[in-house]
Scaffold this active site. Sequence first.
Site, mmCIF file in Angstrom:
data_model
loop_
_atom_site.group_PDB
_atom_site.id
_atom_site.type_symbol
_atom_site.label_atom_id
_atom_site.label_comp_id
_atom_site.label_asym_id
_atom_site.label_seq_id
_atom_site.Cartn_x
_atom_site.Cartn_y
_atom_site.Cartn_z
ATOM 1 N N LYS A 30 0.838 -1.207 0.000
ATOM 2 C CA LYS A 30 0.000 0.000 0.000
ATOM 3 C C LYS A 30 0.877 1.263 0.000
ATOM 4 C CE LYS A 30 -0.541 0.210 5.003
ATOM 5 N NZ LYS A 30 -1.458 0.492 6.088
ATOM 6 N N TYR A 254 16.686 30.570 9.845
ATOM 7 C CA TYR A 254 15.631 31.569 10.028
ATOM 8 C C TYR A 254 15.318 31.787 11.507
ATOM 9 C CZ TYR A 254 14.757 30.975 5.047
ATOM 10 O OH TYR A 254 14.892 30.936 3.691
HETATM 11 C C1 LIG Z 1 -4.122 -4.282 7.534
HETATM 12 C C2 LIG Z 1 -2.645 -4.271 7.529
HETATM 13 N N1 LIG Z 1 -1.988 -5.426 7.410
HETATM 14 C C3 LIG Z 1 -0.631 -5.475 7.408
HETATM 15 C C4 LIG Z 1 0.113 -4.331 7.525
HETATM 16 C C5 LIG Z 1 1.608 -4.431 7.537
HETATM 17 O O1 LIG Z 1 2.104 -4.018 8.764
HETATM 18 P P1 LIG Z 1 3.687 -3.925 8.970
HETATM 19 O O2 LIG Z 1 4.156 -2.853 8.075
HETATM 20 O O3 LIG Z 1 3.832 -3.600 10.412
HETATM 21 O O4 LIG Z 1 4.220 -5.257 8.612
HETATM 22 C C6 LIG Z 1 -0.542 -3.096 7.637
HETATM 23 C C7 LIG Z 1 0.241 -1.873 7.768
HETATM 24 O O5 LIG Z 1 -0.127 -0.884 8.287
HETATM 25 C C8 LIG Z 1 -1.960 -3.072 7.638
HETATM 26 O O6 LIG Z 1 -2.637 -1.921 7.753
#
Ligand SMILES: Cc1ncc(COP(=O)(O)O)c(C=O)c1O
Length: 355
Positions: A30, A254
Amino acid sequence: MTATLTVNKSIFKENIKQVTRGAAVMAVVKNNAYNFGLDFAVNTFLEEGIQTFSTTSLHEAIQIRRLAPTSMIFLMNPSVEFETLREYDIQMTLPSLSFYHQYQNELAGINVHLEYENLLHRSGFKTFEEMKQVIQENSQLPKERKLNITGIWTHFGYADEFDVTEYEQEKQAWLLGLQEMIGIHSFQYIHAQNSASFMRDDLFEQHTHARLGIVLYGCRPYSSLPETAVKQSLTLSATVIQCRNLKQGESAGYSFAYTAKTDTTVAVVDIGYGDGVLRTRSQHDCLINGKRYPIRALMMSHLLVEVDKSVKSQDKVILYGEDIRIDEYTFKGVGANSEQISALNHCSLERKMIE
Ligand SMILES: Cc1ncc(COP(=O)(O)O)c(C=O)c1O
């Protein structure tokens, strides 16, 4: 030289092998694969034999389908674009009983994974009884109106916590409920574990996949994991443009951003918050010629770093690298690993891939 984001593909691949330890993995890709680039990540995971992907957005799911025509793609957020889900063969979470009842007709033929809410309280069925109700109601529908219940899953909210009992609680609630569910339905996909849970516990019995994100991208999910367990492939570097001498009491940056306590030298470095350096990160140090120096001011395109006379213009400045890891700053409170990576601005940074 400009500020540069480098990914070493060999290290990225070595890390995948090392952290997955031969277990079946659903790669979480994602948010543009944690900002590593969806195309790069999916193609590299495919090269390493990973054939199962998950994301939260439908447009990314479609992009994954184009890259991986035969893979299982799981959408972790619900979508009501049912035709698109069918067209691209995307499996989706079933997030609640009310969603099922609202869209029962439209869901016909869609592959869904029943989601258990658990302690995160972000999405999912409140109880396993509600899930059983869906299985029961769906079984009574004519074939052409049925949805396909292919999976069951949950997400842990406390797997990286060691001082509280919530991870044990959410784990037990899930494992207990899962036993009941597999007694009444056959699931092709059973997945619950994020990076922290998988690194702590290995793949749970009866689970088909660990659903991993951050550890695949080279960061430790919790601090008691040795650095050698996870290899960081990402380097964020910049260059000293020039060094300026400051007299005691003189300010730089700044609005008095930094005032010299003694006569000193600051290096002006060509990277800033416009490139994605978090303000919290700028309260720490960076690496120049193998030595750590404190960052004293953060601007949009520049950092001021307090240095000694050994530092010269054109020296390389490393903000993140193998010897100055992202997860070090996570554990120092800068922000989550994914927060630091997500901030990096791919439009302003030069990007390099090392094979
Ligand atoms: C629903 C879900 N599954 C798995 C993951 C993966 O988690 P991680 O990056 O801690 O492995 C996430 C990450 O936020 C998630 O939202």
